[in-house]
Design a protein around this motif. Structure first.
Motif, PDB file in Angstrom:
ATOM      1  N   UNK A 193       0.765   2.793  -0.759  1.00  0.00           N
ATOM      2  CA  UNK A 193      -0.842   2.449  -1.273  1.00  0.00           C
ATOM      3  C   UNK A 193      -1.991   2.347  -0.240  1.00  0.00           C
ATOM      4  N   UNK A 194      -1.977   3.284   0.569  1.00  0.00           N
ATOM      5  CA  UNK A 194      -2.822   2.687   1.429  1.00  0.00           C
ATOM      6  C   UNK A 194      -3.348   4.450   2.554  1.00  0.00           C
ATOM      7  N   UNK A 195      -4.465   3.862   3.075  1.00  0.00           N
ATOM      8  CA  UNK A 195      -4.668   5.591   3.631  1.00  0.00           C
ATOM      9  C   UNK A 195      -4.314   6.527   2.655  1.00  0.00           C
ATOM     10  N   UNK A 213       2.509   5.728  -4.434  1.00  0.00           N
ATOM     11  CA  UNK A 213       3.149   4.490  -4.229  1.00  0.00           C
ATOM     12  C   UNK A 213       4.413   5.025  -3.142  1.00  0.00           C
ATOM     13  N   UNK A 214       4.693   5.987  -2.865  1.00  0.00           N
ATOM     14  CA  UNK A 214       6.002   6.609  -2.565  1.00  0.00           C
ATOM     15  C   UNK A 214       5.601   6.759  -0.929  1.00  0.00           C
ATOM     16  N   UNK A 215       4.309   6.543  -0.377  1.00  0.00           N
ATOM     17  CA  UNK A 215       3.761   6.576   0.725  1.00  0.00           C
ATOM     18  C   UNK A 215       3.672   7.961   1.394  1.00  0.00           C
ATOM     19  N   UNK A 231      -1.754   6.675   5.628  1.00  0.00           N
ATOM     20  CA  UNK A 231      -1.366   5.240   5.470  1.00  0.00           C
ATOM     21  C   UNK A 231      -2.266   3.904   6.251  1.00  0.00           C
ATOM     22  N   UNK A 232      -1.894   3.205   6.724  1.00  0.00           N
ATOM     23  CA  UNK A 232      -1.912   2.171   7.567  1.00  0.00           C
ATOM     24  C   UNK A 232      -2.522   2.339   9.058  1.00  0.00           C
ATOM     25  N   UNK A 233      -2.403   3.594   9.314  1.00  0.00           N
ATOM     26  CA  UNK A 233      -2.785   4.010  10.782  1.00  0.00           C
ATOM     27  C   UNK A 233      -3.903   4.103  11.000  1.00  0.00           C
ATOM     28  N   UNK A 234      -5.292   4.313   9.943  1.00  0.00           N
ATOM     29  CA  UNK A 234      -6.152   4.325  10.539  1.00  0.00           C
ATOM     30  C   UNK A 234      -7.200   2.854   9.685  1.00  0.00           C
ATOM     31  N   UNK A 285      -6.464   7.461  14.756  1.00  0.00           N
ATOM     32  CA  UNK A 285      -8.113   7.306  14.570  1.00  0.00           C
ATOM     33  C   UNK A 285      -8.844   6.595  15.826  1.00  0.00           C
ATOM     34  N   UNK A 286      -9.802   7.950  15.945  1.00  0.00           N
ATOM     35  CA  UNK A 286     -10.196   7.012  17.013  1.00  0.00           C
ATOM     36  C   UNK A 286     -10.928   5.756  17.546  1.00  0.00           C
ATOM     37  N   UNK A 287     -11.786   5.418  15.799  1.00  0.00           N
ATOM     38  CA  UNK A 287     -12.584   4.102  15.848  1.00  0.00           C
ATOM     39  C   UNK A 287     -11.582   3.397  15.905  1.00  0.00           C
ATOM     40  N   UNK A 288     -10.077   3.249  15.607  1.00  0.00           N
ATOM     41  CA  UNK A 288      -9.599   2.348  16.517  1.00  0.00           C
ATOM     42  C   UNK A 288      -9.007   2.034  17.638  1.00  0.00           C
TER      43      UNK A 288
END
Length: 289
Positions: free
Chosen positions: A133-135, A139-141, A146-149, A231-234
């Motif tokens: 539930x991220x990026x 629910x199963x990823x 994901x959270x890499x962004x 993600x270049x923004x991070x």
């Protein structure tokens, strides 16, 4: 060898250590002011022919400093705050609470210090990619990044530190148990004992741990580079400075990179100068314990 009979040997070692430490830093600063073609030439010149401030302007023009500083500050603040909180709580539990398996848990914490952090970077990255539930993930990823962004990805592998737990635990052992028992008799819970009695007495070691963690988090490069590829923004400041080599005139690469490094060192140097007294006291007290 008796140090009193040879006092000059102690001074010689101190001076040698200071020179080895300070000269590379001064060389970085001097190189940041050198003009095109001056850096890396033979015979080597330590001082620049003239103070060329254009290297700093080039570094600022090529780098998105507000973005890089924001990412570095947010990631460093998250890591430092989390390490201080978890280390203090875990150190208190391992030093002053009695529960089954306490020694085994402490040995497990010590064992984590045997492995270099980059050994787990790939597993950490895969976990973040498949975070549910991220990026855009379900629910199963699956299905997204994901959270890499997220900027949180910069801090995730470093939120808990085995060395920090060990350091605070060793310091807290010296706090008299009678003081804590008196507080418990007066009705204080464990959290109140930790916050009102233990934390104020561990200020020197907390400042030391905060400074060490801040420096490590601020200078982290490998993990930040891995995350910024997704993600270049991070992107953080160390990664941006390294990429300067691809965007400046080859004759000015080294001076411009050194100028960027000087800019990145300023926050760390400022923090150290502000907390120097507490840092030295914390190191001395930790060594005595």
């Amino acid at each position: 060898m008796n140090r009193r009979r040879f006092p000059w040997l102690s001074y010689l070692l101190v001076v040698t250590g200071a020179v080895v430490t300070v000269v590379p830093f001064l060389d970085m600063v001097m190189t940041s002011f050198k003009g095109p073609g001056e850096a890396g030439t033979l015979p080597y010149r330590f001082l620049p022919r003239a103070l060329d401030l254009s290297n700093y302007r080039a570094a600022v023009d090529q780098l998105d400093l507000p973005l890089l500083f924001r990412n570095s500050v947010v990631a460093t603040a998250l890591i430092t705050g989390s390490v201080l909180l978890t280390s203090s709580l875990a150190g208190y539990a391992l030093a002053k609470l009695r529960f089954p398996g306490r020694d085994f848990v402490f040995r497990l914490v010590l064992s984590t210090m045997m492995f270099p952090p980059f050994l787990f970077f790939v597993p950490h990255f895969l976990i973040l990619v498949h975070w549910p539930l991220a990026g855009g993930n379900d629910l199963l990823g699956r299905g997204g990044a994901g959270l890499t962004v997220s900027i949180v990805a910069l801090a995730m592998p470093f939120l808990v530190n085995g060395f920090g737990i060990f350091l605070t635990r060793q310091f807290m052992i010296a706090i008299p148990d009678e003081v804590l028992e008196a507080a418990r008799i007066d009705g204080a819970g464990e959290f109140a004992v930790w916050w009102r009695i233990v934390v104020p007495q561990t200020k020197p070691v907390v400042v030391t741990l905060a400074l060490l963690t801040f420096v490590d988090a601020w200078n982290e490069y490998i993990w930040a580079l891995l995350v910024s590829t997704a993600d270049p923004d991070v992107m953080t400041l160390p990664v941006g400075i390294q990429l300067l080599q691809d965007h400046v005139d080859p004759a000015r690469t080294m001076p411009v990179v050194m100028a960027g490094l000087v800019l990145s060192v300023l926050p760390v140097l400022t923090l150290f100068l502000l907390l120097q007294k507490h840092y030295i006291r914390g190191v001395m007290l930790s060594g005595l314990k």
